[in-house]
Design a protein around this motif. Structure first.
Motif, PDB file in Angstrom:
ATOM      1  N   UNK A 377       0.899  -1.069  -0.007  1.00  0.00           N
ATOM      2  CA  UNK A 377       0.185   0.150  -0.166  1.00  0.00           C
ATOM      3  C   UNK A 377       0.810   1.334   0.146  1.00  0.00           C
ATOM      4  N   UNK A 378       1.988   1.215   0.842  1.00  0.00           N
ATOM      5  CA  UNK A 378       2.697   2.370   0.890  1.00  0.00           C
ATOM      6  C   UNK A 378       3.328   2.784  -0.414  1.00  0.00           C
TER       7      UNK A 378
ATOM      8  N   UNK B  41      -4.132  -2.681 -15.662  1.00  0.00           N
ATOM      9  CA  UNK B  41      -3.979  -1.890 -14.536  1.00  0.00           C
ATOM     10  C   UNK B  41      -5.186  -2.258 -13.565  1.00  0.00           C
ATOM     11  N   UNK B  42      -4.731  -2.600 -12.191  1.00  0.00           N
ATOM     12  CA  UNK B  42      -5.719  -3.048 -11.400  1.00  0.00           C
ATOM     13  C   UNK B  42      -6.107  -4.419 -11.576  1.00  0.00           C
ATOM     14  N   UNK B  43      -5.257  -5.350 -12.029  1.00  0.00           N
ATOM     15  CA  UNK B  43      -5.487  -6.784 -12.208  1.00  0.00           C
ATOM     16  C   UNK B  43      -4.870  -7.546 -11.088  1.00  0.00           C
ATOM     17  N   UNK B  44      -3.932  -6.583  -9.966  1.00  0.00           N
ATOM     18  CA  UNK B  44      -3.475  -7.361  -8.839  1.00  0.00           C
ATOM     19  C   UNK B  44      -1.907  -7.706  -9.167  1.00  0.00           C
ATOM     20  N   UNK B  45      -1.340  -7.219 -10.048  1.00  0.00           N
ATOM     21  CA  UNK B  45       0.192  -7.448 -10.458  1.00  0.00           C
ATOM     22  C   UNK B  45       1.100  -7.244  -9.233  1.00  0.00           C
ATOM     23  N   UNK B  46       0.895  -5.914  -8.644  1.00  0.00           N
ATOM     24  CA  UNK B  46       1.618  -5.367  -7.641  1.00  0.00           C
ATOM     25  C   UNK B  46       1.169  -6.113  -6.444  1.00  0.00           C
ATOM     26  N   UNK B  47       0.086  -6.559  -6.062  1.00  0.00           N
ATOM     27  CA  UNK B  47      -0.169  -7.351  -5.127  1.00  0.00           C
ATOM     28  C   UNK B  47       0.378  -8.587  -5.006  1.00  0.00           C
ATOM     29  N   UNK B 164      10.835  -6.443  -9.795  1.00  0.00           N
ATOM     30  CA  UNK B 164      10.933  -5.144 -10.388  1.00  0.00           C
ATOM     31  C   UNK B 164       9.496  -4.917 -10.568  1.00  0.00           C
ATOM     32  N   UNK B 165       8.903  -3.851  -9.957  1.00  0.00           N
ATOM     33  CA  UNK B 165       7.460  -3.365 -10.181  1.00  0.00           C
ATOM     34  C   UNK B 165       7.450  -2.289 -11.338  1.00  0.00           C
ATOM     35  N   UNK B 166       7.180  -2.564 -12.444  1.00  0.00           N
ATOM     36  CA  UNK B 166       7.197  -1.735 -13.438  1.00  0.00           C
ATOM     37  C   UNK B 166       8.479  -0.821 -13.458  1.00  0.00           C
ATOM     38  N   UNK B 167       9.685  -1.264 -13.547  1.00  0.00           N
ATOM     39  CA  UNK B 167      10.640  -0.578 -13.452  1.00  0.00           C
ATOM     40  C   UNK B 167      10.795   0.484 -14.697  1.00  0.00           C
ATOM     41  N   UNK B 168      10.033   0.360 -15.701  1.00  0.00           N
ATOM     42  CA  UNK B 168      10.486   1.542 -16.607  1.00  0.00           C
ATOM     43  C   UNK B 168       9.154   2.377 -16.717  1.00  0.00           C
ATOM     44  N   UNK B 169       8.110   2.104 -15.703  1.00  0.00           N
ATOM     45  CA  UNK B 169       6.813   2.881 -15.995  1.00  0.00           C
ATOM     46  C   UNK B 169       7.077   4.343 -15.757  1.00  0.00           C
ATOM     47  N   UNK B 196       9.768  -9.492 -12.987  1.00  0.00           N
ATOM     48  CA  UNK B 196       9.376  -7.869 -13.624  1.00  0.00           C
ATOM     49  C   UNK B 196       7.623  -8.129 -13.815  1.00  0.00           C
ATOM     50  N   UNK B 197       7.201  -7.092 -13.256  1.00  0.00           N
ATOM     51  CA  UNK B 197       5.752  -6.604 -13.515  1.00  0.00           C
ATOM     52  C   UNK B 197       5.928  -5.507 -14.667  1.00  0.00           C
ATOM     53  N   UNK B 198       5.458  -5.799 -15.808  1.00  0.00           N
ATOM     54  CA  UNK B 198       5.511  -4.560 -16.845  1.00  0.00           C
ATOM     55  C   UNK B 198       4.586  -4.640 -17.821  1.00  0.00           C
TER      56      UNK B 198
END
Ligand SMILES: Nc1ncnc2c1ncn2[C@@H]1O[C@H](COP(=O)(O)OP(=O)(O)O)[C@@H](O)[C@H]1O
Ligand SMILES: [Mg+2]
Lengths: 382, 220
Positions: A377-378, B41-47, B164-169, B196-198
């Motif tokens: 979240x942060x 976006x919002x599909x849960x990748x970062x989670x 890496x979470x969208x390192x080039x985002x 990598x999330x991208x």
């Protein structure tokens, strides 16, 4: 080193805000320190050391009067050289704001105050002239009085038999060679005592000159012992302790000081708490990143606490330092009501203690919320 | 197997309602392999990435990271695991603003108490082409340069797996390409696995494996 680096990074992040916060906390601690210095004086035991004058007041309240018969019995105590007395006269010269202390005293009163220098012929005129009055040089200058002037005083505590205004003739002035204090007025006891409407024959308090200052404490005990279990028990202390009692009577000094202390304490709490929760809010992603590289929740909590400690301790040290530098000025102002005050190490210690307590209280909530931060979240907050 | 994920599920409750963010996510990854997680976006990748890196806990399911049962660890233990085995590169860099590039890169290795953190940090800064900038602060660096510092930081702490979470985002295409090239280049020199999330299809195509998320589920 690595931990300090992170704390430093928090402190340096908003330099101006850190500076303003520390500065405000320092101001609160400045008030705190000066307040403490007075509070310490008021709470301290009577310090008899070096005093060759003692003041005997009624044990009931220092405003109660004592019988004249006490004089001879005090005089008989070993080591006592002179006993004089006085009474608080009250009264008003023209307007209420023209306040100054006025004391009916016996004509040998000035013998007990060798540091006062009376103007030429003053003592003799005072003894001779029943309505004579001697005032401090400052007082005479303030009101533009000249020797020979007639000074009317409107009665309040002590009405005259048959009513009317008290009138005194200025016969001399005194200057004080060891302190600034030269703003009181003295009138003849004999005149006062015979002309007043009631309580004739009872002084307010006794001033006892002793031969050896080293005996001050034991003589004080002995005097109080003399009158134990009588109708008029006494409490013997020093002039300094007396002026403190006096100040307590006029304004509730304790309440005033405690209010200042409490206000400064809450100011510090609010300032630090506010700064810290703002700092944590702004730094949410950064704290998240720290957790991501392996810092534990406990680390994060400690970083935030360390920062609030830094703010409070730095503020405390700066505030106490400024108080210390301003102290000569302040004690000059305070001497009139609190007597001699000193800047003791206990002020520094209590300031640091308060800094610790406020740092914990104000840091703990922000620290806890930083600790509980969900990293995902942060980091999403960006 | 560096990563083994079984029936992973993540719910969040807001008030009375329950929201399923991830559901029935199962896959695995071999040592040294790279994986792309894609999806709208919002599909849960970062989670998902957060769960894999031990930054958050799942509602149910299992994750084995380097054979450690991540789902059974408490926060202290997960912090330890992050410190020892995980490197992270964030979309918005997340460098500490009042530390220099060099200090930022040294930070995780110092926390790990590794030998010669400064030498390692300097090596990787050099590797991402920022040797000359080691004493600069983040605000003196461009976005692309900051992300390269972040990459050096992720590699300098000798992790087993790098996320890496969208390192080039947050970067323009040119810098984005430079950063993703570097990520693969430097990774090739280690035996790290890379997740990598991208959104970037070219970047995803460079990976050994791909999973595509839609509304919290793996599709195709
Ligand atoms: N703590 C939470 N409370 C409510 N909703 C959340 C929470 N965390 C994530 N979500 C929601 O879960 C979904 C997935 O989020 P996220 O993993 O950030 O997606 P992505 O990275 O693919 O864009 C989003 O709809 C997001 O709003
Ligand atoms: Mg995302």
């Amino acid at each position: 080193m690595k931990y300090w680096m992170i704390v430093k990074s928090g402190i340096n992040r908003k330099k101006i805000r850190t500076f303003m916060t520390v500065f405000s906390i320092a101001t609160a601690f400045l008030l705190f320190s000066l307040g403490r210095s007075v509070a310490v004086a008021f709470n301290s035991e009577v310090d008899f050391a070096g005093n060759d004058r003692l003041i005997v007041v009624s044990r009931l309240a220092f405003t109660e009067s004592l019988p004249m018969a006490h004089k001879n019995r005090i005089e008989a105590v070993e080591g006592v050289s002179t006993v004089v007395w006085r009474q608080w006269f009250g009264g008003t010269y023209k307007e209420r704001q023209n306040f100054f202390p006025k004391w009916p005293v016996p004509d040998n009163y000035f013998d007990v105050y060798p540091e006062w220098e009376l103007s030429e012929g003053a003592q003799e005129a005072f003894s001779r002239n029943i309505t004579g009055m001697i005032v401090g040089k400052d007082l005479a200058d303030q009101f533009g009085w000249e020797i020979g002037d007639r000074i009317p005083i409107i009665a309040d505590i002590w009405p005259k038999k048959g009513g009317g205004v008290w009138e005194f003739d200025l016969v001399g002035t005194y200057t004080n060679s060891i302190s600034e204090e030269q703003g009181e007025a003295f009138i003849n006891w004999k005149y006062f005592d015979e002309a007043r409407l009631y309580e004739t024959g009872r002084p307010g308090n006794y001033i006892v000159k002793i031969e050896n200052p080293d005996q001050a404490e034991s003589i004080a005990k002995e005097i109080d012992e003399l009158f134990k279990n009588s109708l008029d028990e006494t409490k013997t202390s020093t002039e300094e302790a007396f002026s403190r009692m006096f100040a307590e009577q006029i304004g509730n000094i304790g309440l005033i000081i405690n209010s200042v202390l409490a206000a400064s304490f809450f100011t510090i709490l609010l300032l630090t708490g506010n700064t810290m929760s703002q700092a944590v809010r702004e730094r949410t992603p950064e704290l998240g990143a720290l957790k991501a590289v392996g810092f534990t929740d406990r680390h994060i909590m400690l970083f935030v606490l360390a920062e609030s400690f830094f703010l409070c301790i730095a503020g405390a040290l700066i505030g106490v330092l400024i108080a210390y530098l301003l102290f000569p000025l302040f004690s000059g102002l305070a001497i009139g009501f609190s007597g001699e005050i000193e800047f003791s190490i206990s002020i520094l210690i209590s300031a640091i203690l308060v800094a610790f307590i406020t740092a914990v209280i104000s840091g703990v909530l922000p620290a806890y919320s930083a600790m509980r931060l969900n990293v995902v979240d942060a980091l999403r907050k960006n | 197997m560096i990563l083994e994920v079984n029936k992973l599920r993540k719910e969040v409750s807001s008030g009375d309602s329950k929201l399923v963010i991830l559901d029935d996510v199962t896959f695995n990854l071999l040592e040294g392999q790279s994986l792309a997680i894609t999806g709208p976006s919002g599909s849960g990748k970062s989670t998902l990435l957060g769960l894999l890196a031990g930054l958050d806990t799942a509602t149910s399911g299992e994750i084995y990271l380097n054979r450690d049962a991540l789902h059974e660890l408490d926060e202290e233990q997960r912090a330890l695991l992050r410190k020892e085995k995980v490197g992270f590169v964030f979309q918005s860099f997340e460098l500490l603003p009042s530390l220099t590039a060099l200090e930022n890169v040294m930070l995780p290795s110092e926390l790990k108490a590794e030998d010669e953190p400064e030498e390692r940090a300097k090596y990787f800064l050099d590797r991402v082409g920022l040797k000359e900038r080691e004493h600069h602060y983040p605000n003196q660096l461009s976005g692309g340069e900051q992300q390269r510092v972040a990459i050096a930081r992720a590699f300098a702490c000798s992790a087993k797996i790098l996320f890496a979470d969208e390192p080039t985002g947050n970067l323009d295409p040119k810098n984005g390409e430079m950063v993703s090239d570097l990520l693969f280049e430097v990774n090739a020199e280690t035996d790290n696995a890379l997740v990598i999330v991208t959104h970037d299809h070219d970047l995803a195509d460079k990976c050994d494996k791909k999973i595509n998320l839609k509304l919290g589920k793996i599709v195709e």
